[in-house]
Motif scaffolding. Structure first.
Motif, mmCIF file in Angstrom:
data_model
loop_
_atom_site.group_PDB
_atom_site.id
_atom_site.type_symbol
_atom_site.label_atom_id
_atom_site.label_comp_id
_atom_site.label_asym_id
_atom_site.label_seq_id
_atom_site.Cartn_x
_atom_site.Cartn_y
_atom_site.Cartn_z
ATOM 1 N N ALA A 162 16.749 -6.054 2.226
ATOM 2 C CA ALA A 162 16.732 -4.623 1.926
ATOM 3 C C ALA A 162 15.508 -4.009 2.592
ATOM 4 O O ALA A 162 14.376 -4.448 2.364
ATOM 5 N N ASP A 163 15.741 -3.027 3.412
ATOM 6 C CA ASP A 163 14.662 -2.285 4.087
ATOM 7 C C ASP A 163 14.360 -1.058 3.232
ATOM 8 O O ASP A 163 15.156 -0.115 3.169
ATOM 9 N N ILE A 164 13.214 -1.068 2.562
ATOM 10 C CA ILE A 164 12.842 -0.001 1.633
ATOM 11 C C ILE A 164 11.825 0.906 2.301
ATOM 12 O O ILE A 164 10.741 0.454 2.705
ATOM 13 N N THR A 165 12.154 2.174 2.421
ATOM 14 C CA THR A 165 11.203 3.167 2.922
ATOM 15 C C THR A 165 10.839 4.101 1.776
ATOM 16 O O THR A 165 11.633 4.344 0.871
ATOM 17 N N THR A 166 9.609 4.624 1.810
ATOM 18 C CA THR A 166 9.081 5.371 0.666
ATOM 19 C C THR A 166 8.399 6.649 1.112
ATOM 20 O O THR A 166 8.059 6.837 2.281
ATOM 21 N N PHE A 167 8.221 7.496 0.136
ATOM 22 C CA PHE A 167 7.355 8.663 0.246
ATOM 23 C C PHE A 167 6.522 8.627 -1.036
ATOM 24 O O PHE A 167 6.890 9.228 -2.038
ATOM 25 N N PRO A 168 5.426 7.836 -1.030
ATOM 26 C CA PRO A 168 4.712 7.509 -2.276
ATOM 27 C C PRO A 168 4.479 8.724 -3.170
ATOM 28 O O PRO A 168 4.095 9.781 -2.671
ATOM 29 N N PRO A 169 4.779 8.568 -4.465
ATOM 30 C CA PRO A 169 5.175 7.337 -5.177
ATOM 31 C C PRO A 169 6.682 7.161 -5.303
ATOM 32 O O PRO A 169 7.141 6.469 -6.219
ATOM 33 N N GLY A 199 2.136 0.324 5.550
ATOM 34 C CA GLY A 199 1.596 0.886 4.317
ATOM 35 C C GLY A 199 1.020 2.267 4.553
ATOM 36 O O GLY A 199 0.784 2.675 5.691
ATOM 37 N N GLY A 200 0.787 3.005 3.453
ATOM 38 C CA GLY A 200 0.178 4.318 3.558
ATOM 39 C C GLY A 200 1.112 5.410 3.098
ATOM 40 O O GLY A 200 1.840 5.257 2.127
ATOM 41 N N PHE A 201 1.111 6.539 3.833
ATOM 42 C CA PHE A 201 1.914 7.699 3.434
ATOM 43 C C PHE A 201 3.414 7.413 3.497
ATOM 44 O O PHE A 201 4.193 8.035 2.790
ATOM 45 N N LEU A 247 0.825 -1.198 0.000
ATOM 46 C CA LEU A 247 0.000 0.000 0.000
ATOM 47 C C LEU A 247 0.859 1.248 0.000
ATOM 48 O O LEU A 247 1.652 1.486 0.915
ATOM 49 N N GLY A 248 0.713 2.065 -1.067
ATOM 50 C CA GLY A 248 1.494 3.294 -1.172
ATOM 51 C C GLY A 248 0.628 4.501 -1.420
ATOM 52 O O GLY A 248 1.085 5.484 -2.000
#
Length: 504
Positions: free
Chosen positions: A371-378, A350-352, A297-298
């Motif tokens: 691998a630890d992947i962090t995001t700021f969607p997208p 998931g989320g923001f 969820l992104g």
């Protein structure tokens, strides 16, 4: 000559009428019986009834006579709507004792008894009201049975359990293939249907229940579990082959008070999407790619891994597949550059600020990494690589899950539940089940129990030769520790491999 013929015709008619009158009056030459005697049965009145959808309706008719092989019986309903009036046969037994597989609404219930020897019948009728099903909050367990896939239901309050719901309560055949997933859409589904009169009616704002296997797919009305769509009705244009691997619902907009869901489906490595205003799945997302069967969820730009091109990608709500970019606008190419062989993608949050782990072996140095992947969607915000031992049991794992509150990965090998600490690479056995009791499912599930208390559990399904067991193991502390000395919360027949918790 014409007058002659007319005269003879009139004379013949008069004689025929006279003969008919003579026969009609001569009752002494014939035996006359009442229609009730001819039918051989007298029926008492039926009372109006209200029943929940899929509940068993039991009615013992009040009647005199009408017993034995010389009689046939028929219970049926007619819908009370003005358009597309439909007749549904419920039973052909003397007494009615069947699940009511009807949409919620008002009907007329008919009972008919026919004398086989002369075809004379007697019937009675009464109003029937069908209300929403009581299959609501609780646990839905997908399992393999002879002939395909079904599911069991356990209510949250512990007062109701239904085994093999599709076959026993809905009267349908098991779904083809093995369990993949389930999802409820709460009041955001639209459905079109063409009636017998050729007119198309559209229902909006429905609740819908999706049930997916590797080779089959149905959508039920979430209110009464009536069938909305079967496999080939699900798509605008059905794919040439079916090999489903993932079903995913993005309900992010509900946090903003909007009654909207976006749905994603992976078939043969390709993605299909469905918006709330469509009610059918669109064409597969274009491109030369093959998705790992997990989405993260992104917030309307779900993250996935393209196994063919070794890239993290984003999947938009219109089915567009694009390589994920970094926060600074360049393509995120870490996996492509390292030629990593990915064995698992494990959602963490998931989320923001979506976060997920990718378990992989580097093609450059042959080492193993999480691998630890962090995001700021997208966008991909950061990737941190944690090396772990090449002989780690994590490399054999096919069933993995991560909680939201600890940097660990739970995984299963046969009858053992392990925990892998991401930052240290340490593996430990959390619980060993009985010999022959093998793990088929792990998931972190949160909610409120029947007593109104919040829970944060690791839920595990195991299978034995005698059926399946479901364990709820509460998380304790912040390092992933579990309370493992728990008895099975549920037990059922069949081989289970997927579970959905639903709370209204």
């Amino acid at each position: 000559m014409t007058n002659n013929i007319m005269t003879k015709s009139l004379l013949g008619l008069a004689m025929a009428l006279g003969l008919f009158a003579s026969c009609y009056d001569d009752k002494g030459n014939y035996d006359y019986i009442s229609e009730d005697d001819a039918a051989g049965v007298v029926l008492g009145a039926l009372e109006g009834t209200t029943v929940r959808a899929n509940e068993v309706l039991n009615i013992v008719p009040q009647m005199k006579g009408g017993e034995g092989d010389g009689f046939s019986y028929l219970w049926y309903t007619l819908s009370s709507g003005t358009y597309n009036v439909r007749r549904d046969t419920l039973s052909q037994e003397r007494e009615l004792n069947v699940p009511v597989n009807l949409k919620a609404g008002k009907y007329t219930l008919y009972y008919q008894v026919t004398n086989r020897s002369n075809g004379v019948f007697r019937s009675v009728e009464a109003p029937l009201t069908v209300t929403a099903t009581d299959i609501t909050s609780g646990w839905y367990v997908m399992k393999e049975i002879e002939g395909g896939t079904d599911f069991d239901y356990y209510s949250l309050d512990g007062n109701k359990a239904v085994s093999s719901f599709i076959t026993t309560s809905l009267g349908m055949e098991p779904l083809k293939g093995s369990p993949v997933g389930m999802a409820f859409l709460d009041g955001s589904y639209n459905h079109e249907e063409e009636g017998a009169d050729g007119k198309t009616t559209k229902e909006t704002g429905l609740s819908a229940f999706h049930i997916l296997t590797t080779h089959d797919f149905v959508t039920l009305n979430g209110s009464d579990f009536s069938l909305l769509k079967n496999l080939h009705q699900e798509f605008y244009e059905a794919p040439s082959s079916f090999n489903f691997s993932h079903l995913f619902i993005d309900s992010s907009l509900r946090a903003q008070g909007l009654n909207t869901d976006y749905c994603f489906l992976i078939n043969n490595g390709k993605v299909h999407t469905m918006g709330s205003e469509i009610g059918k799945w669109g064409y597969q997302g274009a491109g030369d790619y093959e998705l790992y069967p997990t989405l993260v969820l992104g917030y309307f730009s779900e993250f996935a891994y393209d196994m063919k091109n070794q890239m993290i990608v984003t999947c938009s709500t219109d089915g567009t597949i694009e390589n994920a970019n970094t926060l600074f606008g360049s393509a995120f190419t870490d996996f492509k550059d390292k030629d990593m062989k990915v064995s698992a993608l494990v959602p963490h949050t998931g989320g923001f600020s979506a976060e997920f782990y990718i378990v992989a072996k580097s093609g450059e140095d042959g080492k193993y990494y999480v691998a630890d992947i962090t995001t700021f969607p997208p966008y991909i915000y950061e990737a941190t690589y944690y090396e772990y031992a090449s002989d780690s049991p994590l490399n054999q794992a096919k069933i993995l899950a991560s909680p939201q509150t600890a940097s660990v990965i739970y995984f299963a090998i046969d009858d053992k539940l392990y925990m892998h600490k991401v930052m240290t690479g340490e593996d430990s056995v959390v619980k060993t089940f009985a010999q022959g009791e093998n793990i088929s499912f792990i998931q972190n599930i949160t909610g409120t129990d029947k007593a109104g208390e919040s829970f944060n559990d690791i839920v595990v399904i195991t299978n034995t030769s005698a059926g399946y067991n479901i364990y709820q193991m509460p998380m304790i502390g912040s390092a992933g520790e579990l309370k493992t000395d728990v008895a099975p919360a549920y037990h059922g027949e069949g081989k289970a491999s997927y579970l959905m918790f639903r709370q209204e």
